[in-house]
Design an enzyme around this catalytic site. Structure first.
Site, PDB file in Angstrom:
ATOM      1  N   THR A  52       0.810  -1.217   0.000  1.00  0.00           N
ATOM      2  CA  THR A  52       0.000   0.000   0.000  1.00  0.00           C
ATOM      3  C   THR A  52       0.848   1.274   0.000  1.00  0.00           C
ATOM      4  O   THR A  52       0.499   2.254  -0.639  1.00  0.00           O
ATOM      5  CB  THR A  52      -0.938   0.016   1.219  1.00  0.00           C
ATOM      6  OG1 THR A  52      -0.168  -0.249   2.396  1.00  0.00           O
ATOM      7  CG2 THR A  52      -2.009  -1.056   1.080  1.00  0.00           C
ATOM      8  N   CYS A  68      -3.787   2.835   6.339  1.00  0.00           N
ATOM      9  CA  CYS A  68      -4.485   2.044   7.355  1.00  0.00           C
ATOM     10  C   CYS A  68      -5.224   2.902   8.363  1.00  0.00           C
ATOM     11  O   CYS A  68      -6.130   2.420   9.041  1.00  0.00           O
ATOM     12  CB  CYS A  68      -3.517   1.111   8.072  1.00  0.00           C
ATOM     13  SG  CYS A  68      -2.080   1.968   8.778  1.00  0.00           S
ATOM     14  N   GLY A  88       6.629   9.645  76.926  1.00  0.00           N
ATOM     15  CA  GLY A  88       6.432   9.327  75.522  1.00  0.00           C
ATOM     16  C   GLY A  88       5.020   8.894  75.195  1.00  0.00           C
ATOM     17  O   GLY A  88       4.508   9.191  74.106  1.00  0.00           O
ATOM     18  N   HIS A 117      16.454  -0.686  68.330  1.00  0.00           N
ATOM     19  CA  HIS A 117      15.037  -0.329  68.467  1.00  0.00           C
ATOM     20  C   HIS A 117      14.137  -1.318  67.739  1.00  0.00           C
ATOM     21  O   HIS A 117      13.030  -1.599  68.217  1.00  0.00           O
ATOM     22  CB  HIS A 117      14.803   1.097  67.972  1.00  0.00           C
ATOM     23  CG  HIS A 117      15.030   2.124  69.031  1.00  0.00           C
ATOM     24  ND1 HIS A 117      16.280   2.544  69.410  1.00  0.00           N
ATOM     25  CD2 HIS A 117      14.152   2.793  69.829  1.00  0.00           C
ATOM     26  CE1 HIS A 117      16.176   3.448  70.375  1.00  0.00           C
ATOM     27  NE2 HIS A 117      14.888   3.607  70.657  1.00  0.00           N
TER      28      HIS A 117
END
Length: 922
Positions: free
Chosen positions: A121, A255, A557, A732
């Site tokens: 094409t 296309c 705390g 910790h």
């Protein structure tokens, strides 16, 4: 062109392999050229091909018999001019991108040999485009043309090759099989050959599918079936003109060309009339049936119809149409195999669908796209941008083109120069393609990313105001109560605290000061040690009743941690503890962003009454969930607006709390100093805090000395400022999990673990090093030694090396623990041995996933954390003795077993000899 264009006839497999070998050699030579060489070649090819765009268009039309020669001239021009214009200055060689600020470079390398499949094409324009793409990226190419367009394609490639060679490209960098050589077998041979690195396929569905099936990287296209929606707001004259232009361009062979028009009912008849006035002839009845039968053969478009004119098609099916007919059309209602008008047509044939409204039109367009052109192209004519966006969200196309002819706009023509010019239009994975964009030179490059070690931006985040010194409370609260620059003033203060603070009169003291400043004050005193979600929910209920605009957290705390999370959930009730405490490797990239706070409670003030947690200056809060698991929640949104460090609150602290809080602060400062994120700003705070704590904590514990308690109080806050910005470590991590299971005081748990963690971290060849841009080699040992030196532990001459100083620091911690009457092991702290061992695996695994773990200087394995826990349970000396006893027991047991085996063997031997004698006798 020479040998590459020597007129081979019927090449054998060996001959094709020789072409590929030549392409591979050219590719290797081409890869050595620089950007200046490549750009010269690229420009020369574009100029040369552009000069031949008319002869090539004539050749393509004569060989294929498809489309319009005049439009093929334009397509060749698009390939030459627009691709040159768009990519002339694009870097495709060597370093193509450099960001010195972020340490990133991108290096472009060619892919090698490209197998280029071209269609019937758009044969010459596609060949020119792919030749230019390969030239710009230093790739060689071997073309497989469509058999019906092989000669014109080969001529286009030859023109590009010769122009490239003339400008310095290697001989044979572009080659093309001829018409006599193209076959299914030869195409498969080329695509699957080892010398081919990638396939760039533009062609029919069969060839594209074949390119993906050979096991090579492939870039392919797919079928189009572009629906065009026209709504009631559209400019109908523009819509009709553009659709007819797009549909007639090269007789509809592109296309991306318009295949069906979907018109809303309100303008349907007017639009149809305008189409008829522009030469669109609508067929009905038997004429429509004849068109449909000729259009679709065996479920696909009839190849004999592709690219033929409307008048030619009408004559073939014996249908009379006006002489000015440029497009044949038919109305349709169905979509699917049985409706020819719903298929891709590749010719000037158009379907027309009626939609009740815009929403229905979108649905019809979606169905048309999904039926035969998913991922490709769709168009819309409307004057409302919101409708364009709604269309793009619903219709599954890779290109949504607005108010333009799709066949021309999709390939990058003048309708929008920002569309990449290309004749290879990707359709995405739903249609079986690896790309959804217009394919260009960047698709033919391998990009190498060069990343330089880069220390990203750090920060030192702390409360905007920190008030300190004895009796500073009233001045600080008065200052924080002032109106802002706009004259706005807070009015309702909630004190979050515990029963102890109330009984000691501390809560009343704060309440009186705030009331004197004109505040309405409420007190929530239900906080328990290690606050849990029940406490948080109770606090939220209080907030909902009282509606505070300022919160004052008073206590150790626990009240401060509870207050922070009460505020968060009061303002964001949708927040869950597991999301708030979600783990992250990099704070700025955490998967669960923490919400912004301050919409209801505009200020958070923290007044610590113990000296350890430093929650008054940190972005941390430790909350226990409903299952009893502690979660360290971290976000700088939790950082208080002010910390008030008034040591008068510490005068009545019991010695045990002084000890536990004090060693907690030492742990904070120590872990902050050796953290992978430790920096100049945090190190100074950490070292100063450690020195102050070791000097004053014993005096605070034994004598309740006011000056010592103030020093410890200030030191704990300094340690908090350090770890708030450099984080903590596995002391910790382990402490959070051990404390949650066995309810040991947090400070004591840290103290028991710390010497064992220090010894573990102080390793110049760890199993795994901590991961952080600024931490480039193991230096924990040197940092622990620096702490020891700052405490003067090297002055007596006994500790000189870093290893000795590390041990001296551990001994210093143990000496302090003894001085504070603290147990040195978990066994001495009363933790059950059997229960500890039963929980060991779970604690180690949970600690590994704790948020404090990533900042540890040594990245721990779970098995290593178990060893630390066992050492902390028994103590190193006791564990060594226990291990020795166990080994002795095992050795005795093995000896007894050996003796038993030996005796058993003697018996067996005697029995065997007796049996042998009996056998001999018989």
């Amino acid at each position: 062109g020479g040998r590459a264009w020597s007129g081979r006839r019927h090449l054998s497999a060996e001959g094709v392999a020789a072409m590929l070998a030549k392409a591979k050699a050219a590719s290797a030579e081409f890869a050595k050229m620089d950007q200046e060489d490549v750009d010269r070649i690229f420009v020369n090819i574009a100029h040369a091909a552009n000069k031949q765009r008319l002869p090539l268009a004539v050749a393509a039309h004569e060989e294929t018999g498809m489309g319009l020669m005049e439009d093929k001239v334009l397509k060749n021009g698009v390939a030459c001019e627009l691709i040159l214009d768009r990519f002339r200055d694009v870097k495709t060689c060597g370093i193509i991108e450099r960001d010195d600020n972020h340490g990133i470079e991108k290096v472009a390398n060619p892919m090698g040999v490209v197998c280029c499949i071209t269609p019937t094409t758009n044969p010459t324009s596609t060949a020119i485009a792919k030749s230019l793409f390969c030239a710009k990226t230093r790739n060689a190419a071997v073309f497989l043309p469509h058999p019906k367009a092989a000669n014109c394609t080969k001529e286009a490639v030859k023109i590009c090759h010769d122009a490239g060679v003339a400008a310095g490209a290697p001989e044979g960098f572009l080659q093309c099989l001829g018409s006599e050589d193209i076959s299914r077998d030869s195409s498969k041979f080329v695509m699957s050959h080892d010398d081919v690195n990638v396939i760039l396929a533009t062609g029919g569905p069969g060839m594209v599918k074949a390119s993906y099936s050979v096991g090579k990287p492939a870039i392919g296209v797919g079928s189009g079936n572009a629906p065009i929606l026209v709504d009631e707001t559209a400019d109908l004259d523009m819509a009709v003109g553009s659709i007819v232009l797009g549909k007639t361009f090269d007789n509809g062979m592109i296309c991306a060309a318009e295949q069906s028009v979907v018109a809303v009912d309100e303008i349907y008849d007017e639009l149809k009339a305008k189409f008829e006035a522009r030469g669109v002839c609508f067929l009905e009845g038997k004429d429509k049936e004849a068109l449909g039968q000729y259009l679709i053969k065996d479920g696909r478009v009839n190849p004999d119809i592709v690219g033929r004119s409307a008048l030619d098609i009408a004559e073939t099916i014996n249908v009379e149409v006006p002489k000015n007919t440029v497009v044949l059309a038919a109305e349709a209602t169905e979509i699917g195999e049985m409706e020819p008008m719903s298929h891709e047509k590749l010719s000037p044939i158009l379907g027309l669908y009626r939609a009740s409204d815009f929403k229905d039109g979108v649905e019809i367009s979606r169905r048309l796209t999904e039926f035969g052109g998913i991922g490709h192209t769709a168009g819309i004519y409307t004057s409302e941008q919101k409708r364009v966006e709604a269309y793009a969200l619903e219709v599954p196309a890779g290109r949504i083109l607005h108010n333009v002819p799709t066949s021309l706009a999709a390939i990058g023509t003048a309708f929008n120069f920002n569309v990449e010019p290309s004749f290879t239009l990707g359709v995405g994975t739903k249609a079986g393609s690896s790309v959804s964009s217009n394919v260009g030179p960047m698709n033919l490059l391998n990009i190498t990313t060069v990343a330089t070690r880069e220390e990203h931006t750090e920060w030192f985040n702390n409360p905007p105001k920190v008030y300190f010194n004895r009796h500073c409370l009233e001045d600080a609260l008065r200052d924080m109560s002032k109106a802002n620059s706009h004259g706005e003033r807070l009015e309702r203060a909630l004190i979050v605290t515990d029963k102890t603070m109330v009984s000691l009169g501390h809560a009343g003291r704060v309440k009186d000061i705030m009331q004197r400043q004109g505040f309405q004050v409420a007190v929530f005193d239900e906080v328990q040690p290690d606050p849990n979600m029940e406490t948080v929910r109770d606090g939220i209920e209080t907030c909902e009743r009282f509606r505070p605009d300022v919160m004052i957290c008073l206590g150790g705390g626990s009240p401060m941690d509870a207050g922070k999370f009460i505020r968060a959930l009061y303002e964001h009730p949708e927040l869950k503890i597991e999301d708030a405490a979600s783990r992250f490797v990099e704070l700025r990239k955490r998967t669960q962003p923490f919400p912004r706070l301050g919409s209801k409670i505009h200020k958070l003030l923290c007044v610590p009454t113990s000296s350890g947690t430093a929650s008054e200056v940190t972005p941390f809060a430790v909350i226990t969930d409903d299952d009893g698991m502690k979660h360290p929640v971290f976000s700088y949104q939790l950082t208080p607006d002010a910390a008030i460090i008034d040591a008068t609150f510490c005068e009545q602290l019991p010695p045990s709390l002084v000890a536990n809080a004090g060693v907690d602060a030492i742990t904070h400062a120590t872990e902050a100093f050796v953290s992978v994120a430790s920096n100049e700003f945090t190190e100074t705070h950490a070292l100063k805090a450690i020195a102050m704590l070791f000097e004053s904590l014993p005096k605070s514990f034994h004598k309740a000395d006011a000056r010592a308690r103030e020093t410890v109080h200030h030191a704990a806050t300094l340690a908090g400022l350090a770890f708030a910005n450099s984080f903590l470590g596995i002391t910790h991590s382990l402490s959070h999990k051990v404390g949650a299971v066995f309810h040991t005081p947090h400070g004591l748990t840290n103290a028991i673990l710390m010497p064992h963690v220090i010894r573990y971290n102080a390793n110049d060849s760890p199993t795994r090093m901590g991961i952080y841009p600024g931490y480039d080699h193991p230096i924990a040992k040197q940092r622990y030694a620096a702490i020891a030196r700052s405490l003067g532990l090297d002055r007596d001459g006994k500790a000189k090396t870093d290893d000795e100083l590390v041990e001296a620091y551990c001994a210093k911690i143990i000496e302090l623990m003894r001085d504070l009457n603290m147990p040195l092991t978990f066994r001495d702290a009363g933790v059950s041995e059997s229960e500890f061992m039963r929980q060991l695996d779970d604690i180690a695994l949970a600690a590994f996933d704790d948020q404090c773990t990533p900042a540890n200087p040594r990245f721990p394995l779970v098995s290593e954390m178990k060893e630390i826990l066992i050492d902390a349970y028994y103590g190193v000396e006791m564990r060594a003795k226990a291990t020795s006893d166990i080994e002795a027991q095992e050795e005795t047991s093995d000896s007894l077993k050996q003796q038993e085996v030996s005796e058993s063997t003697e018996v067996e031997e005697k029995e065997k000899k007796a049996l042998d004698r009996r056998a001999f006798m018989f």
